[in-house]
Design a protein around this motif. Structure first.
Motif, PDB file in Angstrom:
ATOM      1  N   LYS A 227       0.839  -1.205   0.000  1.00  0.00           N
ATOM      2  CA  LYS A 227       0.000   0.000   0.000  1.00  0.00           C
ATOM      3  C   LYS A 227       0.874   1.256   0.000  1.00  0.00           C
ATOM      4  O   LYS A 227       0.578   2.228  -0.714  1.00  0.00           O
ATOM      5  N   GLU A 228       1.942   1.234   0.780  1.00  0.00           N
ATOM      6  CA  GLU A 228       2.862   2.374   0.793  1.00  0.00           C
ATOM      7  C   GLU A 228       3.544   2.557  -0.560  1.00  0.00           C
ATOM      8  O   GLU A 228       3.701   3.682  -1.046  1.00  0.00           O
ATOM      9  N   MET A 229       3.950   1.444  -1.167  1.00  0.00           N
ATOM     10  CA  MET A 229       4.593   1.497  -2.487  1.00  0.00           C
ATOM     11  C   MET A 229       3.649   2.059  -3.540  1.00  0.00           C
ATOM     12  O   MET A 229       4.064   2.843  -4.414  1.00  0.00           O
ATOM     13  N   MET A 230       2.389   1.672  -3.467  1.00  0.00           N
ATOM     14  CA  MET A 230       1.385   2.177  -4.413  1.00  0.00           C
ATOM     15  C   MET A 230       1.238   3.685  -4.300  1.00  0.00           C
ATOM     16  O   MET A 230       1.214   4.402  -5.300  1.00  0.00           O
ATOM     17  N   ARG A 231       1.151   4.160  -3.061  1.00  0.00           N
ATOM     18  CA  ARG A 231       0.986   5.602  -2.850  1.00  0.00           C
ATOM     19  C   ARG A 231       2.223   6.368  -3.317  1.00  0.00           C
ATOM     20  O   ARG A 231       2.111   7.411  -3.980  1.00  0.00           O
ATOM     21  N   GLU A 232       3.396   5.861  -2.993  1.00  0.00           N
ATOM     22  CA  GLU A 232       4.644   6.509  -3.409  1.00  0.00           C
ATOM     23  C   GLU A 232       4.750   6.573  -4.925  1.00  0.00           C
ATOM     24  O   GLU A 232       5.183   7.593  -5.493  1.00  0.00           O
ATOM     25  N   HIS A 233       4.363   5.486  -5.592  1.00  0.00           N
ATOM     26  CA  HIS A 233       4.425   5.438  -7.050  1.00  0.00           C
ATOM     27  C   HIS A 233       3.543   6.524  -7.666  1.00  0.00           C
ATOM     28  O   HIS A 233       3.961   7.211  -8.611  1.00  0.00           O
ATOM     29  N   CYS A 234       2.344   6.676  -7.133  1.00  0.00           N
ATOM     30  CA  CYS A 234       1.413   7.657  -7.696  1.00  0.00           C
ATOM     31  C   CYS A 234       1.781   9.082  -7.299  1.00  0.00           C
ATOM     32  O   CYS A 234       1.536  10.016  -8.068  1.00  0.00           O
ATOM     33  N   ASP A 235       2.366   9.257  -6.124  1.00  0.00           N
ATOM     34  CA  ASP A 235       2.828  10.588  -5.716  1.00  0.00           C
ATOM     35  C   ASP A 235       3.936  11.098  -6.630  1.00  0.00           C
ATOM     36  O   ASP A 235       4.148  12.312  -6.752  1.00  0.00           O
ATOM     37  N   LYS A 236       4.648  10.159  -7.288  1.00  0.00           N
ATOM     38  CA  LYS A 236       5.709  10.541  -8.233  1.00  0.00           C
ATOM     39  C   LYS A 236       5.160  10.744  -9.646  1.00  0.00           C
ATOM     40  O   LYS A 236       5.924  10.994 -10.573  1.00  0.00           O
ATOM     41  N   GLY A 237       3.840  10.606  -9.822  1.00  0.00           N
ATOM     42  CA  GLY A 237       3.229  10.840 -11.128  1.00  0.00           C
ATOM     43  C   GLY A 237       2.807   9.594 -11.870  1.00  0.00           C
ATOM     44  O   GLY A 237       2.290   9.680 -12.982  1.00  0.00           O
ATOM     45  N   GLY A 238       3.047   8.420 -11.277  1.00  0.00           N
ATOM     46  CA  GLY A 238       2.595   7.175 -11.895  1.00  0.00           C
ATOM     47  C   GLY A 238       1.117   6.939 -11.647  1.00  0.00           C
ATOM     48  O   GLY A 238       0.440   7.739 -10.993  1.00  0.00           O
ATOM     49  N   SER A 239       0.604   5.833 -12.162  1.00  0.00           N
ATOM     50  CA  SER A 239      -0.805   5.474 -11.970  1.00  0.00           C
ATOM     51  C   SER A 239      -0.917   3.990 -11.656  1.00  0.00           C
ATOM     52  O   SER A 239      -0.105   3.187 -12.129  1.00  0.00           O
ATOM     53  N   ILE A 240      -1.949   3.659 -10.876  1.00  0.00           N
ATOM     54  CA  ILE A 240      -2.220   2.260 -10.546  1.00  0.00           C
ATOM     55  C   ILE A 240      -3.687   1.973 -10.746  1.00  0.00           C
ATOM     56  O   ILE A 240      -4.565   2.714 -10.277  1.00  0.00           O
ATOM     57  N   PHE A 241      -3.963   0.897 -11.469  1.00  0.00           N
ATOM     58  CA  PHE A 241      -5.324   0.419 -11.736  1.00  0.00           C
ATOM     59  C   PHE A 241      -5.371  -1.022 -11.255  1.00  0.00           C
ATOM     60  O   PHE A 241      -4.607  -1.858 -11.737  1.00  0.00           O
TER      61      PHE A 241
END
Length: 238
Positions: free
Chosen positions: A172-186
């Motif tokens: 969950k932390e990795m997902m948030r960090e990824h999106c905070d850097k401009g990535g997306s998760i579906f």
């Protein structure tokens, strides 16, 4: 980042996905909710270029998955609901193979493998063959492999199944960090309380058709995501 327009996928006379429209923006964690057989995995596999589709268009960072499949796949990573890994390889050999496929440099891969395997508690097992791994360990390896080339879009099908509580928290932390850097998760999930806590947006699908979608707080309202989901399921059965 991911735009699905008028997606239709048929299996004979059965329409598994019926004119689905979704837009996952950069920086978003987007949950995809529905009962078993609702069309979630079919949609996800179509987005990854694993399944062909009959109508519509899927764009990855502006590129068509039909017209530019290789370019799209370079920008993405995929974690299936049941990772099918190469059991004859060791964990580290598998990760190096994935890094080779995506052209990750030796220095960068070593750094990422070390950091991610430490986070997920798999570092001491990387020298072992994947055939000796439990389901949860295979899931952790699949997560590391997905993050290895720093993709713009990560698509996951039930990613929390098999993970222990600590690994779930780390993911969950990795997902948030990824999106905070401009990535997306579906990602699809049946764990609705997790989706409610970590997701920016959500879509609910039933029998291949979109029931509702939008920002999590708008879809949820003053209720819980679970209550909204069950109410929409019941209403659509009437």
């Amino acid at each position: 980042m991911l735009k699905i327009s008028g997606l239709v996928k048929r299996y004979g006379e059965k329409c598994a996905v019926d004119r689905l429209d979704l837009h996952i923006k950069a920086g978003e964690i987007y949950a995809f909710i529905g009962h078993n057989g609702a069309g979630k995995t079919t949609t996800i596999k179509a987005c990854m270029g694993i399944l062909s589709f009959d109508e519509g268009e899927i764009l990855i960072d502006g590129l068509s998955i039909k017209k530019s499949p290789l370019e799209c796949k370079r920008k993405m990573a995929y974690i299936p609901d049941n990772p099918d890994l190469y059991d004859f390889l060791t964990g580290i050999s598998y990760l190096n193979f994935i890094a080779d496929v995506y052209g990750v440099s030796a220095d960068e891969r070593n750094k990422r493998i070390s950091e991610l395997s430490e986070k997920l508690g798999l570092k001491s097992n990387l020298a072992n063959k994947i055939s000796s791994y439990s389901h949860g360990m295979k899931q952790k390896l699949a997560v590391i492999a997905a993050w290895l080339h720093d993709p713009k879009l990560i698509i996951m099908d039930e990613p929390f199944v098999g993970l222990d509580p600590k690994a779930s928290h780390v993911l969950k932390e990795m997902m948030r960090e990824h999106c905070d850097k401009g990535g997306s998760i579906f990602f699809s999930t049946h764990v609705l309380d997790v989706a409610e806590k970590i997701c920016d947006s959500v879509a609910i699908i039933k029998d291949g058709r979109l029931v509702t979608s939008g920002k999590m707080e708008e879809v949820r309202g003053d209720s819980s995501l679970e209550s909204v989901f069950l109410e929409l399921e019941d209403n659509n059965d009437e």
